[in-house]
Design a protein around this motif. Structure first.
Motif, PDB file in Angstrom:
ATOM      1  N   ASN A 103      -4.854 -59.698 -48.334  1.00  0.00           N
ATOM      2  CA  ASN A 103      -4.324 -58.334 -48.199  1.00  0.00           C
ATOM      3  C   ASN A 103      -2.863 -58.348 -48.641  1.00  0.00           C
ATOM      4  OD1 ASN A 103      -3.379 -55.797 -47.474  1.00  0.00           O
ATOM      5  ND2 ASN A 103      -4.563 -55.716 -45.596  1.00  0.00           N
TER       6      ASN A 103
ATOM      7  N   LYS B  46      -6.758 -54.559 -41.640  1.00  0.00           N
ATOM      8  CA  LYS B  46      -7.944 -54.181 -42.403  1.00  0.00           C
ATOM      9  C   LYS B  46      -7.569 -53.293 -43.583  1.00  0.00           C
ATOM     10  CE  LYS B  46     -11.548 -54.088 -38.804  1.00  0.00           C
ATOM     11  NZ  LYS B  46     -12.473 -53.192 -38.074  1.00  0.00           N
TER      12      LYS B  46
ATOM     13  N   ASP C 206     -13.139 -58.705 -35.703  1.00  0.00           N
ATOM     14  CA  ASP C 206     -12.237 -57.627 -35.322  1.00  0.00           C
ATOM     15  C   ASP C 206     -12.162 -57.544 -33.804  1.00  0.00           C
ATOM     16  OD1 ASP C 206     -14.560 -56.349 -34.476  1.00  0.00           O
ATOM     17  OD2 ASP C 206     -14.515 -54.804 -36.032  1.00  0.00           O
TER      18      ASP C 206
ATOM     19  N   THR D  94     -17.082 -57.920 -34.236  1.00  0.00           N
ATOM     20  CA  THR D  94     -17.827 -57.879 -35.493  1.00  0.00           C
ATOM     21  C   THR D  94     -17.328 -58.993 -36.405  1.00  0.00           C
ATOM     22  OG1 THR D  94     -18.035 -55.480 -35.316  1.00  0.00           O
ATOM     23  CG2 THR D  94     -18.477 -56.445 -37.471  1.00  0.00           C
TER      24      THR D  94
ATOM     25  N   PHE E 201     -16.753 -60.775 -39.980  1.00  0.00           N
ATOM     26  CA  PHE E 201     -16.549 -60.372 -41.371  1.00  0.00           C
ATOM     27  C   PHE E 201     -16.602 -61.585 -42.282  1.00  0.00           C
ATOM     28  CE2 PHE E 201     -14.945 -56.879 -38.988  1.00  0.00           C
ATOM     29  CZ  PHE E 201     -14.989 -55.758 -39.808  1.00  0.00           C
TER      30      PHE E 201
ATOM     31  N   HIS F 222     -12.919 -59.484 -46.652  1.00  0.00           N
ATOM     32  CA  HIS F 222     -11.982 -58.446 -46.226  1.00  0.00           C
ATOM     33  C   HIS F 222     -12.480 -57.086 -46.711  1.00  0.00           C
ATOM     34  CE1 HIS F 222      -8.334 -56.077 -45.762  1.00  0.00           C
ATOM     35  NE2 HIS F 222      -7.894 -57.027 -44.960  1.00  0.00           N
ATOM     36  N   PRO F 223     -12.530 -56.080 -45.828  1.00  0.00           N
ATOM     37  CA  PRO F 223     -13.118 -54.791 -46.197  1.00  0.00           C
ATOM     38  C   PRO F 223     -12.336 -54.017 -47.250  1.00  0.00           C
ATOM     39  CG  PRO F 223     -12.133 -54.691 -44.011  1.00  0.00           C
ATOM     40  CD  PRO F 223     -12.137 -56.132 -44.415  1.00  0.00           C
ATOM     41  N   LEU F 224     -11.043 -54.317 -47.412  1.00  0.00           N
ATOM     42  CA  LEU F 224     -10.232 -53.601 -48.397  1.00  0.00           C
ATOM     43  C   LEU F 224     -10.237 -54.289 -49.754  1.00  0.00           C
ATOM     44  CD1 LEU F 224      -8.199 -51.249 -48.924  1.00  0.00           C
ATOM     45  CD2 LEU F 224      -6.379 -52.872 -48.322  1.00  0.00           C
TER      46      LEU F 224
ATOM     47  N   GLY G 216     -12.093 -57.220 -50.544  1.00  0.00           N
ATOM     48  CA  GLY G 216     -13.319 -57.933 -50.889  1.00  0.00           C
ATOM     49  C   GLY G 216     -13.157 -59.442 -50.916  1.00  0.00           C
TER      50      GLY G 216
ATOM     51  N   ARG H   6     -13.357 -63.141 -50.036  1.00  0.00           N
ATOM     52  CA  ARG H   6     -14.280 -63.873 -49.173  1.00  0.00           C
ATOM     53  C   ARG H   6     -13.509 -64.960 -48.405  1.00  0.00           C
ATOM     54  NH1 ARG H   6     -19.136 -62.349 -49.385  1.00  0.00           N
ATOM     55  NH2 ARG H   6     -19.862 -64.180 -48.221  1.00  0.00           N
TER      56      ARG H   6
END
Length: 341
Positions: free
Chosen positions: A186, A215, A243, A247, A249, A252-254, A256, A258
């Motif tokens: 990030n 996130k 999180d 959950t 992960f 990273h959801p923003l 991508g 790995r």
């Protein structure tokens, strides 16, 4: 002035986030098969018998712990007693005031800073001369609060001086440029690693670490919408990335990115740096150090006399059935019996 235990616990109760509590209950209903009523009663009963908060209960997976396993966990009540046993309250100003911290640990700090409590506009102009961005901070701010990213070109030295002082942001720091490995995760905020150290007979031991990353695209880390994980000395993820609600992960959801591909350089060096800092302040034995990672190596940001324990007991991180008290006991041994928990 140090808080009494009663006042500290009362403050924690007043700050209960009911929305967050309800979200935790939602997760536990789904994952345990227990009813909401059962879980509420269990949380209350464990608070009475062990002193654990609802967050302790959720992170430690208390609903499945045996009585003996619960004894290895730090709770809000035990934590306060640990802090006041290990940390001499007369010396915590060296950590609690960021400007005092920077002066005391000057030889371990790599970045430039400016003190608006004692500095002049002329001195500030010289400090800003080669900088595009600075961070203004409240010297007593916590959890990412009281921090503002400022573009130097937007202000005259006089205006910046007056603006920051009016907001009680008396500390200006050079921007930390984090390493490429964490920028890939990030790039929007500096990701710091919390490293916990404990002193025994003047020697520092690392007893845990946890990294928190946004996130989203916020410029300052600090909130309840973050991801957490621990690092190995080799810079890889130690366990899972989760999180606040457990959950897991894989990416990273923003961005991508790995997490299995993460390799943070200099983690062992960061551990060693924190141990050096800890041994410089033997009166405060139990500290959480925040470290950033740059291409030049780890950068010590600050120290915290309330280092935090919750993430170290988060079952979803590593699947451990024992708590942080075991980490402490591994360092101090029978000295643990002297602490009234």
């Amino acid at each position: 002035m140090a808080l009494t235990r009663a006042k500290w616990l009362l403050r924690k109760i007043r700050r209960i986030n009911t929305e967050r509590l309800n979200r935790h209950l939602d997760v536990m209903v789904k994952t345990t098969g227990k009813s909401r009523t059962y879980l509420k009663f269990s949380i209350f009963w464990n608070f009475l018998t062990t002193g654990c908060s609802y967050t302790d209960y959720f992170r430690g997976d208390y609903v499945h712990l045996t009585r003996q396993e619960k004894k290895t966990f730090v709770t809000a009540k035990k934590y306060y007693n640990l802090i006041h046993y290990f940390n001499d309250q007369r010396y915590i100003i060296l950590l609690g005031d960021k400007l005092v911290f920077l002066k005391y640990f000057r030889e371990l700090i790599g970045r430039a800073y400016f003190d608006l409590r004692t500095g002049t506009v002329e001195g500030l102009a010289r400090f800003l001369a080669d900088k595009e961005v600075v961070f203004a901070k409240d010297p007593f701010g916590e959890s990412g609060h009281g921090i503002t990213r400022l573009k130097v070109a937007d202000y005259t030295p006089q205006a910046l001086f007056e603006t920051c002082r009016a907001q009680k942001q008396y500390l200006l720091e050079q921007e930390i440029i984090q390493c490429g490995a964490l920028n890939a995760v990030n790039p929007h905020s500096v990701i710091s690693l919390r490293v916990l150290t404990l002193l025994k007979d003047g020697k520092a031991h690392v007893i845990g670490n946890a990294l928190r990353v946004n996130k989203g695209a916020a410029e300052v880390v600090g909130g309840t919408d973050d991801l957490y994980f621990a690092l190995t000395p080799e810079g890889t993820v130690d366990g899972n990335v989760v999180d606040d609600y457990g959950t897991v992960f894989e990416a990273h959801p923003l961005t991508g990115f790995r997490f299995s591909e993460l390799r943070v350089p200099g983690v062992q060096t960061a551990f060693d740096l924190c141990c050096r800092a800890a041994e410089k302040l033997p009166q405060v034995r139990y500290v959480g150090w925040d470290v950033a990672f740059t291409d030049r190596g780890p950068e010590l940001i600050e120290g915290n006399d309330f280092p935090g324990y919750g993430l170290l007991q988060f079952y979803r991180l590593k699947g451990s059935r024992t708590g942080h008290l075991k980490d402490i006991e591994a360092v101090i041994g029978d000295e643990l019996l002297k602490i009234k928990l």
